[in-house]
Design a protein around this motif. Structure first.
Motif, PDB file in Angstrom:
ATOM      1  N   LEU A  13      34.790 -60.981  79.548  1.00  0.00           N
ATOM      2  CA  LEU A  13      33.600 -61.600  78.969  1.00  0.00           C
ATOM      3  C   LEU A  13      33.968 -62.724  78.009  1.00  0.00           C
ATOM      4  O   LEU A  13      33.292 -63.765  77.976  1.00  0.00           O
ATOM      5  CB  LEU A  13      32.752 -60.540  78.273  1.00  0.00           C
ATOM      6  CG  LEU A  13      31.987 -59.602  79.203  1.00  0.00           C
ATOM      7  CD1 LEU A  13      31.450 -58.401  78.442  1.00  0.00           C
ATOM      8  CD2 LEU A  13      30.852 -60.349  79.899  1.00  0.00           C
ATOM      9  N   TYR A  14      35.015 -62.530  77.233  1.00  0.00           N
ATOM     10  CA  TYR A  14      35.450 -63.614  76.340  1.00  0.00           C
ATOM     11  C   TYR A  14      35.914 -64.823  77.155  1.00  0.00           C
ATOM     12  O   TYR A  14      35.552 -65.964  76.841  1.00  0.00           O
ATOM     13  CB  TYR A  14      36.576 -63.139  75.431  1.00  0.00           C
ATOM     14  CG  TYR A  14      37.139 -64.255  74.576  1.00  0.00           C
ATOM     15  CD1 TYR A  14      36.442 -64.717  73.463  1.00  0.00           C
ATOM     16  CD2 TYR A  14      38.346 -64.884  74.911  1.00  0.00           C
ATOM     17  CE1 TYR A  14      36.934 -65.770  72.702  1.00  0.00           C
ATOM     18  CE2 TYR A  14      38.837 -65.931  74.143  1.00  0.00           C
ATOM     19  CZ  TYR A  14      38.127 -66.366  73.040  1.00  0.00           C
ATOM     20  OH  TYR A  14      38.617 -67.410  72.292  1.00  0.00           O
ATOM     21  N   ASP A  15      36.693 -64.601  78.181  1.00  0.00           N
ATOM     22  CA  ASP A  15      37.167 -65.707  79.025  1.00  0.00           C
ATOM     23  C   ASP A  15      35.995 -66.420  79.692  1.00  0.00           C
ATOM     24  O   ASP A  15      36.014 -67.653  79.842  1.00  0.00           O
ATOM     25  CB  ASP A  15      38.140 -65.191  80.080  1.00  0.00           C
ATOM     26  CG  ASP A  15      39.461 -64.704  79.487  1.00  0.00           C
ATOM     27  OD1 ASP A  15      39.774 -65.078  78.337  1.00  0.00           O
ATOM     28  OD2 ASP A  15      40.175 -63.940  80.169  1.00  0.00           O
ATOM     29  N   ALA A  16      34.960 -65.659  80.096  1.00  0.00           N
ATOM     30  CA  ALA A  16      33.773 -66.274  80.696  1.00  0.00           C
ATOM     31  C   ALA A  16      33.041 -67.142  79.679  1.00  0.00           C
ATOM     32  O   ALA A  16      32.563 -68.235  80.003  1.00  0.00           O
ATOM     33  CB  ALA A  16      32.842 -65.192  81.232  1.00  0.00           C
ATOM     34  N   LEU A  17      32.970 -66.668  78.423  1.00  0.00           N
ATOM     35  CA  LEU A  17      32.368 -67.458  77.347  1.00  0.00           C
ATOM     36  C   LEU A  17      33.087 -68.787  77.176  1.00  0.00           C
ATOM     37  O   LEU A  17      32.457 -69.849  77.104  1.00  0.00           O
ATOM     38  CB  LEU A  17      32.428 -66.658  76.047  1.00  0.00           C
ATOM     39  CG  LEU A  17      32.108 -67.393  74.752  1.00  0.00           C
ATOM     40  CD1 LEU A  17      30.610 -67.575  74.608  1.00  0.00           C
ATOM     41  CD2 LEU A  17      32.650 -66.644  73.542  1.00  0.00           C
ATOM     42  N   ALA A  51      40.056 -63.596  66.538  1.00  0.00           N
ATOM     43  CA  ALA A  51      41.458 -63.983  66.669  1.00  0.00           C
ATOM     44  C   ALA A  51      41.600 -65.476  66.930  1.00  0.00           C
ATOM     45  O   ALA A  51      42.626 -66.088  66.590  1.00  0.00           O
ATOM     46  CB  ALA A  51      42.125 -63.185  67.793  1.00  0.00           C
ATOM     47  N   ALA A  52      40.549 -66.075  67.522  1.00  0.00           N
ATOM     48  CA  ALA A  52      40.569 -67.512  67.808  1.00  0.00           C
ATOM     49  C   ALA A  52      40.137 -68.352  66.607  1.00  0.00           C
ATOM     50  O   ALA A  52      40.088 -69.582  66.696  1.00  0.00           O
ATOM     51  CB  ALA A  52      39.664 -67.811  69.002  1.00  0.00           C
ATOM     52  N   GLY A  53      39.811 -67.683  65.472  1.00  0.00           N
ATOM     53  CA  GLY A  53      39.522 -68.421  64.248  1.00  0.00           C
ATOM     54  C   GLY A  53      38.094 -68.338  63.746  1.00  0.00           C
ATOM     55  O   GLY A  53      37.786 -68.881  62.678  1.00  0.00           O
ATOM     56  N   GLU A  54      37.202 -67.681  64.482  1.00  0.00           N
ATOM     57  CA  GLU A  54      35.830 -67.541  64.002  1.00  0.00           C
ATOM     58  C   GLU A  54      35.753 -66.437  62.947  1.00  0.00           C
ATOM     59  O   GLU A  54      36.666 -65.613  62.821  1.00  0.00           O
ATOM     60  CB  GLU A  54      34.897 -67.228  65.177  1.00  0.00           C
ATOM     61  CG  GLU A  54      34.828 -68.347  66.204  1.00  0.00           C
ATOM     62  CD  GLU A  54      33.841 -68.070  67.326  1.00  0.00           C
ATOM     63  OE1 GLU A  54      32.704 -67.628  67.028  1.00  0.00           O
ATOM     64  OE2 GLU A  54      34.198 -68.277  68.502  1.00  0.00           O
TER      65      GLU A  54
END
Length: 265
Positions: A13-17, A51-54
Motif C-alpha cells: 500500500l505504501y508503494d502504491a501511494l 521513515a521517509a521523513g513525514e
C-alpha cells in the motif's frame, strides 16, 4: 495474520501511494483478514511514511454516517493517521497528479490546545481541550482499485486518507452549537448538499470523543496542536482539474479549495 504478511501488505500500500497506482482489494486476496489485521497493516503503512521523513500531525475519523456504514458492513467508525505530507493550503490549488482517484468531503476539524488521553473522554472534555474548530475539506483517496472497498480494505489503507485543507475561519466550540450548525457544500457555484453536525455520530464532539477513547485504549494519545478531522458532513464528491468547492458552516465561516492537473486514475 502473521507479521510477514502484515508487512507485505503495508509495504504494498505504501508503494502504491508513492507510485500513484492501485492494488486489488485485500479482502479478496486474504479472505480471513480481520479489522485488527487491517489496523496492523495501516500501522506498517504509516511507519513507512514516517521513515521517509513525514511526521504525525493528527488523526481522522471515517465511516461516521449510517449509509456508508451500511455499504461497508460495519457499524462503528474507523480511524486513520494524518501526516505532514497530507497538509495542503487553502490559497493554493491542489495538484491532482499527487492523487489517484480523489473524492472530496466537507467536515469540521478540531485543533487541540491540550492533550486528550482516553479512555473516559466525554464530548465536553473534547470541547474543553479544543483551541478552535474550523471548516475543512478532506480529499480522500483510495489505493484500492475502483474504490472497491469494504471496511478491511479502507482501514488497511489508512482510512482512505488523501490530503486535507483547513479553512481560515476559527470558531470557539463553546460558543457554537456544532450539532445544529448547518453546512452547505457547493461545487463550481452549484449547491450539492446541505447537512448539520448531527449527521456525524449525532454530534462532531461525540465522534472525536469516541476516537480519543478508542485510541487511548491502544495507548495512542491526542496531543496538543494536533488536528482531528471529525467525519464527513457531506456527500463524497469526485473532483477534476478546474473544479472549485466551497463549504460554509453557519455561525463559523467557510473553506474553499480548487484543483488543477489530472489524477492518476
Amino acid at each position: 495474520m502473521d507479521q510477514t504478511t502484515i508487512e507485505r501488505h503495508g509495504d504494498e500500500l505504501y508503494d502504491a501511494l508513492v507510485a500513484r497506482r492501485t492494488v486489488e482489494p485485500l479482502r479478496l486476496r486474504e479472505p480471513d483478514i480481520t479489522i485488527d489485521d487491517a489496523y496492523r497493516i495501516q500501522q506498517r503503512m504509516i511507519a513507512r511514511r514516517l521513515a521517509a521523513g513525514e511526521t504525525v500531525v493528527g488523526k481522522k475519523i471515517g465511516v461516521t454516517s449510517k449509509p456508508v456504514q451500511d455499504m461497508l458492513g460495519v457499524f462503528q467508525p474507523d480511524f486513520g493517521i494524518l501526516t505532514s505530507g497530507m497538509v495542503r493550503g487553502e490559497d493554493e490549488p491542489i495538484d491532482l497528479s499527487d492523487l489517484i482517484q480523489p473524492k472530496a468531503e466537507a467536515e469540521l476539524a478540531f485543533v487541540l490546545k491540550h492533550d486528550l488521553v482516553g479512555p473516559g473522554i466525554t464530548p465536553m472534555d473534547v470541547i474543553r481541550a479544543t483551541d478552535y474548530v474550523t471548516p475543512c475539506f478532506e480529499i480522500v483517496d483510495s489505493r484500492i482499485t475502483g474504490w472497491n472497498i469494504r471496511i478491511q480494505d479502507t482501514v488497511a489503507d489508512n482510512a482512505s486518507c488523501g490530503v486535507y485543507v483547513l479553512g481560515k475561519a476559527k470558531g470557539d466550540p463553546r460558543r457554537i452549537d456544532l450539532t445544529l450548525a448547518g453546512m452547505l457544500l457547493e461545487k463550481n457555484g452549484e449547491l450539492i448538499s446541505t447537512s448539520a453536525g448531527a449527521a456525524v455520530q449525532r454530534a462532531p464532539a461525540t465522534a472525536v470523543a469516541w476516537l480519543a477513547n478508542t485510541l487511548g485504549a491502544l495507548g495512542i494519545p491526542f496531543k496538543a496542536g494536533e488536528v482531528i478531522l471529525s467525519g464527513s458532513q457531506s456527500v463524497l464528491v469526485p473532483v477534476a482539474g478546474g473544479d472549485r468547492l466551497a463549504c460554509i458552516v453557519g455561525g463559523l465561516g467557510g473553506c474553499r479549495v480548487s484543483f488543477t492537473g489530472r489524477s492518476a486514475a
